[in-house]
Scaffold this active site. Structure first.
Site, PDB file in Angstrom:
ATOM      1  N   GLY A   1      26.808  44.471  36.826  1.00 37.28           N
ATOM      2  CA  GLY A   1      26.397  43.883  35.548  1.00 37.28           C
ATOM      3  C   GLY A   1      24.909  43.591  35.529  1.00 37.28           C
ATOM      4  N   GLY A   2      24.161  44.440  34.845  1.00 39.93           N
ATOM      5  CA  GLY A   2      22.741  44.154  34.610  1.00 39.93           C
ATOM      6  C   GLY A   2      21.821  44.407  35.779  1.00 39.93           C
TER       7      GLY A   2
ATOM      8  N   HIS B   1      32.702  43.261  33.190  1.00 42.85           N
ATOM      9  CA  HIS B   1      32.882  44.536  32.501  1.00 42.85           C
ATOM     10  C   HIS B   1      31.627  44.910  31.708  1.00 42.85           C
ATOM     11  CE1 HIS B   1      36.644  47.045  31.703  1.00 42.85           C
ATOM     12  NE2 HIS B   1      35.693  47.744  31.118  1.00 42.85           N
TER      13      HIS B   1
ATOM     14  N   THR C   1      41.289  47.056  37.707  1.00 43.23           N
ATOM     15  CA  THR C   1      40.472  46.289  36.752  1.00 43.23           C
ATOM     16  C   THR C   1      41.377  45.312  36.017  1.00 43.23           C
ATOM     17  OG1 THR C   1      38.864  48.053  36.498  1.00 43.23           O
ATOM     18  CG2 THR C   1      38.991  46.466  34.712  1.00 43.23           C
TER      19      THR C   1
ATOM     20  N   ARG D   1      31.533  43.945  27.877  1.00 38.29           N
ATOM     21  CA  ARG D   1      32.101  44.834  26.861  1.00 38.29           C
ATOM     22  C   ARG D   1      33.359  44.294  26.187  1.00 38.29           C
ATOM     23  NH1 ARG D   1      30.174  49.934  26.993  1.00 38.29           N
ATOM     24  NH2 ARG D   1      32.118  51.036  26.576  1.00 38.29           N
TER      25      ARG D   1
END
Ligand SMILES: Cc1cc2nc3c(=O)[nH]c(=O)nc-3n(C[C@H](O)[C@H](O)[C@H](O)COP(=O)(O)O)c2cc1C
Length: 356
Positions: A287-288, A255, A162, A258
């Site tokens: 994401g989403g 992320h 990451t 965040r």
């Protein structure tokens, strides 16, 4: 779980969790613009379905890094699962295996690498549910090398580096409802590291945590005995450079909104990155993503698979391993229905023209 969307599941989780644990999972950085936009960007896209196709046999399986998965979905790495369920990451790993999806275990897990590995192996017949390890690069090489060797020895198939959290972001929502976990809920795989007990609140925002650079990626690819993937890429030039350095896959991610707020949404970032990478590496996105329609849109825009973050946390909080498994059963059913209604029987028939 019934066919209702994940909002109801989140609400049940909210009622069960402490306010601090709920805020930690649900919240995003600053004004939560990216957090909201990730969801909204998928919803804005429109499908252009094909008619009069034979959709009597829908196949949701896909191959990822050479392994056959039941569906193009994975558990995104999220930390500190014992905040959400007493069994923590053990339950998440078991739920992922039962669903037949990869589990990306986070560095900031509250259960040991070996205990998570022990939950592997219950995947449905004919498909794999490999485990991957999400890595943050602590500044000390020896700590990183210890982690790499442990995860490879424990049978993890890939390392997911990451790269989008060199410092902690700031979550006003978390700051308003701080976490006060018991001292035994900590990142047990980073013993002695100052970040082991950090949470996501005002106290640590801006603290330099994992300041990896391109040289570190180069080092990691050379040092790791298993595939290296990079998570947290939002630009085509960065994605290209990762692949040039040996990354086997790119995870388009911010992320979950965040750390840096006001980034491009992942739905908007994905097409340019997929085009830049072509067939040189695999591309995934998170994401989403909350609906079967979102999954088809992501695949049409160039992703091979998608990762699911917060809904897994809500499933874990409300039902442990079964709750995690049910999240994927629900998404798979929605995916199969969307495929049929779009006139695609197999995922390789999901092409760019399906999105208007
Ligand atoms: C509670 C929580 C903890 C997370 N921890 C990590 C982490 O340790 N490492 C990481 O790479 N991403 C982490 N993420 C980001 C997720 O991997 C993923 O990118 C994001 O949640 C996807 O968005 P979604 O929640 O909208 O599905 C975390 C997300 C959440 C919600």
């Amino acid at each position: 779980m019934d066919s209702a969307d994940f909002d109801a599941l989140e609400e049940r989780a909210r009622q069960k969790l402490s306010p601090g644990a709920y805020a930690f999972a649900a919240g995003g950085a600053d004004d939560e613009i990216t957090l909201a936009d990730n969801v909204a960007a998928w919803r804005r896209l429109r499908l252009r379905p094909r008619m009069l196709r034979d959709i009597t046999a829908i196949d949701t399986s896909v191959s990822v890094l050479g392994e056959r998965l039941a569906m193009p979905l994975m558990v995104a790495p999220t930390g500190r699962h014992r905040l959400f369920h007493p069994e923590g990451e053990r339950a998440t790993a078991r739920g992922a295996a039962a669903a037949g999806v990869p589990y990306v275990m986070a560095t900031a897990s509250t259960v040991s690498i070996e205990d998570v590995a022990a939950e592997r192996g219950a995947a449905p017949a004919g498909v794999s549910a490999p485990q991957w390890f999400q890595l943050y690069l602590p500044p000390e090489r020896s700590v990183t090398e210890g982690l790499i060797d442990r995860v490879a020895a424990a049978g993890f198939r890939a390392i997911v580096l990451t790269v989008d959290q060199p410092v902690y972001g700031s979550s006003p929502r978390s700051a308003r409802t701080p976490l006060a976990p018991s001292p035994d809920i900590r990142a047990v795989n980073l013993p002695g590291q100052p970040v082991a007990a950090h949470s996501y609140g005002a106290a640590h925002s801006g603290t330099v945590t994992f300041p990896a650079t391109w040289r570190d990626l180069e080092w990691l690819v050379a040092r790791s005995p298993i595939d290296v993937l990079v998570k947290g890429v939002l630009r085509a030039d960065d994605a290209r450079r990762c692949v040039n350095l040996g990354a086997k896959a790119i995870i388009v991610s911010n992320h979950g909104g965040r750390h840096l707020d006001a980034t491009v949404s992942t739905a908007d970032a994905l097409p340019g990155i997929a085009a830049a990478i072509g067939s040189r590496a695999e591309v995934y996105v998170d994401g989403g993503i909350r609906r079967g329609t979102d999954i088809v849109k992501a695949l049409a825009l160039g992703a091979r698979a998608v990762l699911i973050g917060r809904p897994c946390v809500w499933g874990l909080a409300t039902g442990g391993a079964d709750g995690v498994r049910d999240v994927f059963a629900h998404l798979r059913a929605e995916l199969a229905r969307t495929m049929a209604l779009c006139g695609v029987a197999k995922l390789d028939e999901v092409t760019r023209d399906l999105v208007a």
